[in-house]
Design an enzyme around this catalytic site. Structure first.
Site, PDB file in Angstrom:
ATOM      1  N   CYS A  75       1.181  -1.417   0.444  1.00 14.11           N
ATOM      2  CA  CYS A  75      -0.292  -0.176  -0.152  1.00 14.11           C
ATOM      3  C   CYS A  75       1.107   1.182  -0.065  1.00 14.11           C
ATOM      4  O   CYS A  75       1.299   1.277   0.366  1.00 14.11           O
ATOM      5  CB  CYS A  75      -0.902  -0.261   1.359  1.00 14.11           C
ATOM      6  N   CYS A 189      -1.004   4.231  -6.693  1.00 16.51           N
ATOM      7  CA  CYS A 189      -1.424   3.519  -5.684  1.00 16.51           C
ATOM      8  C   CYS A 189      -2.138   2.034  -5.872  1.00 16.51           C
ATOM      9  O   CYS A 189      -1.853   1.844  -7.572  1.00 16.51           O
ATOM     10  CB  CYS A 189      -3.185   4.191  -5.645  1.00 16.51           C
TER      11      CYS A 189
HETATM   12  N1  DGL Z   1      -4.342   0.928  -1.827  1.00 12.53           N
HETATM   13  C1  DGL Z   1      -3.252   1.790  -1.465  1.00 12.53           C
HETATM   14  C2  DGL Z   1      -2.299   2.647  -1.855  1.00 12.53           C
HETATM   15  O1  DGL Z   1      -1.667   1.874  -2.162  1.00 12.53           O
HETATM   16  C3  DGL Z   1      -4.923   2.652  -0.778  1.00 12.53           C
HETATM   17  C4  DGL Z   1      -6.714   2.865  -0.904  1.00 12.53           C
HETATM   18  C5  DGL Z   1      -6.737   3.447   0.247  1.00 12.53           C
HETATM   19  O2  DGL Z   1      -7.073   4.860   0.108  1.00 12.53           O
HETATM   20  O3  DGL Z   1      -6.546   3.011   1.101  1.00 12.53           O
HETATM   21  O4  DGL Z   1      -2.074   3.522  -2.110  1.00 12.53           O
END
Ligand code: DGL
Length: 279
Positions: A75, A189
């Protein structure tokens, strides 16, 4: 020790980390993984840095307590301000692999000297992105456009990665970047590789799409890979902090295979951390 090798934890606020998990499974085919999605608190991208840090630590505590031998923070948002804090918290006994938007290869590849990064607000103001801009983009004279939209992550979580609403948003957000001459689009993301089909349908080959999944998998191999892993089929156990019945069909669609999803029961001290950050 065969069958006893502890799993590698993979954490994301939601389903985005599944795009990283796909690369991990390719790079480490004999490993066991434990995937945890904090679906009770997604999205993280609009939260404060302190909230993101507490939520991330509560989830990584849980993965450690389940017996994982280290974790991949799949993430960008959770990595943006928290990696140094997390590495201090766990020390060398529980190594943490984080990720950074793939700006370095975008800077190397751009011909127009304009690249765009599509990410959450936390990632866009994060120290990791600032570091790669200062280290690679600025010295090469490359302009970095920062793009974001609050609905994208919730729509992907709802199983609508290629819906009319997503396409409207992509046109709204990416057309100005295209007009500004961006030729590289960094998917900063881990949810956004799941938008690749919709982006290609709307924009064709206008942008090269870059993400960090393969680089993180190589880094994980280096940091957490083991010579003595018995050669067996890789195995993944999936957990969510929210409702497993709601998450399972979306996860299955994103993974392209049926999955069993279990509830992660967060312990008392972790629950406290969650309470502290609940609005
Ligand atoms: N999957 C997360 C990232 O890589 C973000 C998602 C969220 O906003 O929770 O930033």
């Amino acid at each position: 020790m065969s069958g006893q090798t502890p799993p590698i934890g993979v954490f994301d606020s939601g389903m985005g980390g599944l795009s990283v998990l796909a690369e991990l499974r390719r790079a480490l085919p004999n490993e066991k993984f434990m995937y945890l999605a904090d679906t009770a608190h997604v999205p993280y991208g609009e939260r404060s840095e302190a909230q993101v840090r507490s939520l991330t630590a509560a989830c990584l505590d849980w993965l450690r307590d389940q017996g994982c031998r280290g974790a991949v923070v799949a993430c960008n948002t959770a990595s943006a301000f928290s990696l140094d804090f997390l590495r201090r918290r766990y020390g060398p006994a529980f190594p943490i692999v984080g990720l950074v938007p793939a700006l370095k290869p975008a800077v190397a590849a751009t011909r127009s000297k304009v690249v765009a990064v599509l990410a959450t607000p936390v990632t866009l103001r994060g120290e990791k992105l600032a570091e790669v801009i200062a280290q690679f983009a600025a010295p090469a004279g490359v302009k970095v456009l920062k793009l974001s939209h609050p609905e994208l992550v919730p729509l992907i979580e709802a199983g609508q990665a290629d819906s009319p609403r997503v396409r409207d948003i992509l046109r709204e957000v990416l057309m100005p970047a295209q007009r500004a001459g961006a030729d590289q689009l960094v998917l900063g993301c881990t949810h956004f590789p799941f938008l690749a089909g919709a982006i290609r349908s709307e924009f064709g080959d206008a942008f090269a799409l870059l993400d960090s999944g393969a680089a993180v998998a190589r880094r994980t191999q280096h940091v957490l890979g083991r010579e003595d892993v018995p050669s067996s089929r890789e195995e993944v156990n999936y957990f969510v902090t929210g409702d497993p019945a709601q998450a399972a069909p979306v996860m299955a669609t994103l993974l392209g295979e049926a999955v069993q999803v279990e509830q992660a029961h967060i312990g008392a001290s972790d629950e406290q951390a969650f309470q502290q950050v609940a609005q």
